[in-house]
Design an enzyme around this catalytic site. Structure first.
Site, PDB file in Angstrom:
ATOM      1  CG  PHE A  22      18.882 -16.397  34.280  1.00 20.77           C
ATOM      2  CD1 PHE A  22      18.471 -15.857  35.477  1.00 20.77           C
ATOM      3  CD2 PHE A  22      19.280 -15.518  33.281  1.00 20.77           C
ATOM      4  CE1 PHE A  22      18.443 -14.485  35.690  1.00 20.77           C
ATOM      5  CE2 PHE A  22      19.262 -14.145  33.466  1.00 20.77           C
ATOM      6  CZ  PHE A  22      18.841 -13.629  34.678  1.00 20.77           C
ATOM      7  CB  CYS A  23      14.492 -16.191  35.363  1.00 21.28           C
ATOM      8  SG  CYS A  23      12.916 -15.354  35.669  1.00 21.28           S
TER       9      CYS A  23
END
Length: 571
Positions: free
Chosen positions: A297-298
């Protein structure tokens, strides 16, 4: 307002006196006078465009003044001025309308500046910051809502507001939520599990299964090292971790340590080798499976992509599948964050931190807040300080305020090689953990997610990963676009059936351009989570009996989830 005509004369003076008019527009005509905002020399506005902007402004200003003299309340469409107090007070309504007119003029003038794309974005950003800061809603003297609260509470709202402001000054940040309402491990990050491994950089959590059978391939979730992992496990009803467990996944998750001075020399290589690669090794050992369903994530996705490429260079295809949520692998177009990235700014950070030290979490938080100042700064200035209100409890904003530090060398390397030079997309350009990085060497199907209104990872930038992964096998990659922004788009529980998402399963010979993908996409109501769950099931192998115990003989439980690393605050 005792003499409206005197006010009118003063306000209109700038439009009737040529000297005053020239002084007012000098920054727009003489770009050297606008150096702090206009940036590099050579930026300008064409005279004919400037004249048109000026004339349009004069017409609208004159019309606004006539409305004021005739007691016609201006229409205020901006939500900052939506309360009845703005409409019922002619002076306040006129003040807000004047502000909106001037804001429109300034932003339009910034848009008209001729400059290279990156410089133009910096100018637009600087002007927007100034415009947002100067809203009459941000000052007690010009905010009728705050004035009414002051009268109704007999001054108590002002004293409470000052107390709130002094408390935030001590914390070094604006309070976005009632922080006393939450506690990590008590009512956020409560999904049951055990820490089964830890080193100086992270703890690895294995969660207790919530289904009688699990997919044979374990799911390893790597969150961003900026902020804490529990954005993925806020509360049971909006926990992506819990959802994955309910769908029959054997879930492991990396909980990054909040760095202190002892980690001040930690590098990007360390986050890859001692972080993601070590987590993959332990997960495989505990699950007894050769591969994992890798999730990032990210910036966690950037770390995962780098780690899997390093392992591929060592002859180890460790992933059965890869999930990338709002992740940048191609940093060509990073949206508004570009305003913070140039050689001078990166070199300044390197001079400060490249040889050791910490990038403070509060500085990172301030940067991200500046991307949405009306939502994350001025809204709370008005409510907490001017009106003396306490912010309500909100789990997501509590998490947003729980920032983390970053090691200086890691942060500087990331800025230069990713944001500034965009080296990760170039096969063989980077050497990480002793290996040449080639994202195209990762042999695994990929689920890429982007959020349509994301201001940190523009969805088109997330989509660009489709061209870097599985080259020559575009059908191995799937892109899903969700509504809303960077966080709210991701944390969209299936049970609430809110928002929508888009898919495009048309078969193309290669990777379609982002605009073409969007044009042919189909919108679906509700959450994208079930699409992801099916992807994991498709690549999760056969179902096996859920483990009765967490960890194994070598990696024994250390402490209950969420562990102690996540509880260390940056401030």
């Amino acid at each position: 307002m005792s003499d409206p005509q005197a006010l009118a004369a003063a306000w209109m003076h700038q439009f009737t006196d040529p000297a005053a008019w020239q002084a007012f527009f000098k920054p727009a005509i003489d770009t050297s006078a606008m150096a702090p905002i206009m940036g590099e020399a050579g930026t300008r506005i064409k005279p004919d465009i400037l004249d048109k902007l000026r004339n349009d402004y004069l017409v609208k200003a004159a019309a606004l003044w006539q409305d004021f003299l005739s007691a016609k309340t201006p229409e205020l469409k901006d939500r900052r001025f939506a309360s009845p107090e703005w409409q019922s007070n002619p002076v306040a309504a006129f003040s807000a309308a004047s502000y909106l007119l001037n804001a429109e003029f300034l932003t339009t003038m910034a848009d008209a500046v001729e400059a290279p794309a990156r410089e133009h974005q910096k100018i637009r950003f600087a002007v927007q910051q100034m415009v947002d800061a100067m809203s009459p809603a941000n000052f007690l003297a010009t905010n009728p809502e705050a004035q009414q609260a002051l009268i109704e509470t007999k001054g108590e709202s002002l004293s409470k507001g000052l107390a709130n402001m002094l408390g935030d000054m001590q914390k070094g940040r604006i309070s976005l939520s009632d922080e006393s309402a939450f506690e990590v491990g008590r009512n956020v990050a409560t999904t049951a599990g055990q820490v089964v491994f830890e080193n100086e950089l992270f703890q690895l959590i294995q969660y207790k299964p919530l289904a009688p059978a699990v997919h044979q391939v374990p799911l390893l979730m790597v969150p961003p090292c900026i902020n804490k992992f529990y954005i993925l496990d806020l509360q049971p009803e909006n926990s992506l971790v819990r959802y994955a467990l309910e769908q029959g996944n054997n879930v492991f998750l990396v909980s990054w340590r909040n760095p202190d001075h002892t980690l001040g020399n930690t590098t990007w290589d360390d986050y890859v080798e001692q972080g993601a690669i070590k987590a993959i090794e332990v997960t495989r050992a505990i699950a007894g499976n050769a591969r994992v369903n890798a999730f990032g994530f990210c910036v966690g996705g950037t770390i995962v992509g780098t780690a899997l490429s390093v392992l591929a260079a060592r002859g180890d295809q460790a992933a059965a599948s890869v999930t990338l949520l709002t992740t940048l692998l191609d940093f060509e177009s990073t949206g508004v964050l570009d305003v913070f990235i140039d050689e001078q700014q990166v070199a300044h950070r390197e001079q400060q931190l490249a040889k050791g030290g910490l990038m403070p979490g509060r500085d990172l938080a301030t940067t991200f807040s500046s991307l949405r100042p009306n939502d994350l700064v001025w809204n709370y200035v008005q409510s907490n300080y001017l009106k003396g209100k306490e912010p309500p409890p909100f789990d997501l904003l509590y998490w947003n305020s729980d920032s983390t530090n970053l090691p200086g060398p890691m942060f500087c390397w990331y800025l230069r090689n990713m944001y500034l030079e965009n080296n990760l997309k170039k096969a063989g350009k980077l050497t990480v953990a002793g290996e040449k990085v080639d994202l195209g060497s990762i042999d695994a199907p990929v689920f890429v997610y982007g959020s349509r209104e994301d201001h940190i990872v523009p969805w088109t930038a997330a989509y660009a990963s489709m061209s870097l992964l599985n080259p020559g096998k575009p059908r191995a990659n799937r892109f899903v676009l969700g509504a809303s922004g960077h966080i709210a788009g991701v944390i969209n529980p299936a049970s609430k059936n809110k928002r929508s998402y888009w898919t495009n399963d048309a078969k193309h010979k290669g990777v379609a351009a982002a605009s073409d993908w969007m044009q042919g996409a189909t919108e679906h109501a509700g959450s994208w989570w079930p699409e992801w769950s099916q992807f994991l099931a498709d690549h999760g192998g056969k179902d096996v009996k859920a483990p009765a115990k967490l960890g194994n003989a070598k990696f024994k439980p250390i402490e209950p989830a969420p562990g102690r690393y996540v509880k260390v605050r940056a401030d």
